[in-house]
Design an enzyme around this catalytic site. Structure first.
Site, PDB file in Angstrom:
ATOM      1  N   TYR A   1       0.840  -1.200   0.000  1.00 17.77           N
ATOM      2  CA  TYR A   1       0.000   0.000   0.000  1.00 17.77           C
ATOM      3  C   TYR A   1       0.876   1.251   0.000  1.00 17.77           C
ATOM      4  CZ  TYR A   1      -3.501  -3.434   1.279  1.00 17.77           C
ATOM      5  OH  TYR A   1      -4.303  -4.527   1.292  1.00 17.77           O
TER       6      TYR A   1
ATOM      7  N   HIS B   1      -6.162   2.305  -0.693  1.00 15.72           N
ATOM      8  CA  HIS B   1      -6.024   2.180   0.763  1.00 15.72           C
ATOM      9  C   HIS B   1      -6.000   3.555   1.435  1.00 15.72           C
ATOM     10  CE1 HIS B   1      -4.891  -0.570   4.152  1.00 15.72           C
ATOM     11  NE2 HIS B   1      -5.473  -1.437   3.342  1.00 15.72           N
TER      12      HIS B   1
HETATM   13 MG    MG Z   1      -8.730  -2.997   0.899  1.00 16.12          MG
END
Ligand code: MG
Length: 401
Positions: free
Chosen positions: A159, A209
């Site tokens: 992320y 995210h």
């Molecule tokens: Mg997710």
């Protein structure tokens, strides 16, 4: 009238067979041998869920009629006066799912039958491909394609991405640093390469995210439109949902949202204004199967499909609950899947099985899943302070992980 079957005892089982701390609730009934399982996993704050259950929810539940799922859910939600929130919702979910499991066992039917029966034979799933370079990500997508997956989420460096040069101030504290602007540039390069390499047939997804400033998300959603994503996930944080309108105005990239949601008002507004395309709540986080069923049917009126949260921080019991909803839901979209290791299958007999990109039920009554408590006890949760969620921008500012 025959005497109702009641809740005799409730166990809170904590275990960690893989990366995530799992919380599973076992509701034991007055009927010998009859029990149900529910997922109450809030992996980063599992002791808090355990305390909420042991101190409050279990005393509330002892002696209650197990057949009254709807009434129990409603009363459990209001009994604390202050409601919603991840700790209490997860605690209530443990109970709610277990009551659905018990009802299925009593009816000798899988839970999807209680909901209305199958709309499909199996649930199409997506899995996660990552890599350090665009080439590696493309190779991993092709590996999953060769295993039968038709939907793959693509990330590069986790992320927020990795590899950007951090321009930090002196004295910057430790943390999981990332550069949001570099991330958007790198992801566009990665997606272009992956799409070119794997072609148009495979469905690609991506999870922001909540890592971007809202205006950068609007631009990113427009920039990735050309790659024809199946959906773009958590483009914005729940705190910024008004910005979804801006995304809609500039592109037709499908939007999936909801894994952090607690409160029905968070999804109500997005659904009724047609600002998202996929609902992806973490079902234990919103209180269990009962509220998920409500949200799903509300979404169905507006053409919003489901994509329930399904990584390793959903217990196998939670994955089973996802699957039963998926098999029935008129507006099923896709199911996220984490590919559990074999230990999890030994610990949780009946954990859903994926073949050729589809998740299948085992057709046992209830949720069709059990737990080997002796094995679970051999893998206790390890305590510690979570590192990857200590997320910072290059100048050290704490941000959402
Ligand atoms: Mg997710």
């Amino acid at each position: 009238m025959s005497k109702p079957i009641t809740v005799k005892d409730i166990k809170v089982i904590l275990t960690q067979p893989d990366h995530s701390h799992l919380v599973v609730v076992k509701v034991i009934t007055s009927e010998p041998g009859l029990y149900g399982l529910g997922c109450a996993t809030f992996t980063q704050r599992y002791h808090a869920v355990q305390a909420a259950l042991e101190g409050h929810i279990i005393p509330f539940m002892i002696g209650r009629d197990v057949s009254r799922i709807e009434e129990t859910f409603r009363m459990a939600m209001v009994n604390g006066y202050w409601r919603n929130g991840p700790v209490l919702n997860n605690a209530i979910s443990g109970i709610d799912m277990a009551l659905w499991d018990i009802k299925g066992k009593l009816a000798n039917m899988p839970v999807y039958q209680l909901l209305g029966g199958k709309t499909r034979e199996a649930a199409a799933v997506y899995t996660h491909a990552d890599g350090r370079t665009p080439e590696e990500v493309a190779e991993n997508v092709q590996k999953f394609q060769s295993e039968g997956y038709h939907y793959v989420r693509i990330q590069m460096g986790g992320y927020g991405g990795k590899g950007a040069e951090m321009h930090k101030p002196e004295g910057a504290p430790d943390g999981a640093y990332f550069d949001a602007r570099a991330y958007t540039r790198n992801m566009l390069r990665m997606m272009e390469h992956v799409r070119k390499t794997v072609g148009d047939e495979v469905e690609l997804l991506h999870d922001i995210h909540e890592r971007l400033a809202p205006i950068d998300t609007v631009k990113f959603a427009r920039d990735v439109e050309q790659f024809k994503l199946f959906f773009l996930e958590d483009a914005l944080a729940p705190e910024d949902i008004e910005w979804f309108r801006q995304i809609r105005q500039v592109c037709a990239t499908p939007i999936a949202m909801g894994e952090l949601f607690n409160n029905p008002h968070e999804w109500r507004i997005l659904i009724e204004n047609r600002l998202i395309d996929f609902l992806r709540m973490h079902i234990s986080q919103i209180g269990g199967i009962t509220p998920a069923r409500d949200a799903l049917l509300f979404g169905n009126f507006y053409g919003v499909r489901t994509a329930w949260h399904g990584p390793g921080d959903v217990s196998p019991v939670g994955h089973a609950a996802n699957l039963h909803l998926d098999l029935w839901a008129p507006n099923f979209g896709i199911q996220e899947w984490c590919r559990f290791p074999s230990l999890v299958y030994d610990m949780f007999p009946g954990t859903p099985v994926v073949r050729n990109g589809y998740m299948y039920p085992n057709d046992q009554p209830g949720l069709g899943i059990d737990i080997d408590e002796t094995l679970a006890a051999k893998y206790p949760c390890t305590d510690g302070v979570e590192k990857w969620t200590q997320t910072r921008l290059p100048d050290g500012t704490p941000v959402r992980p």
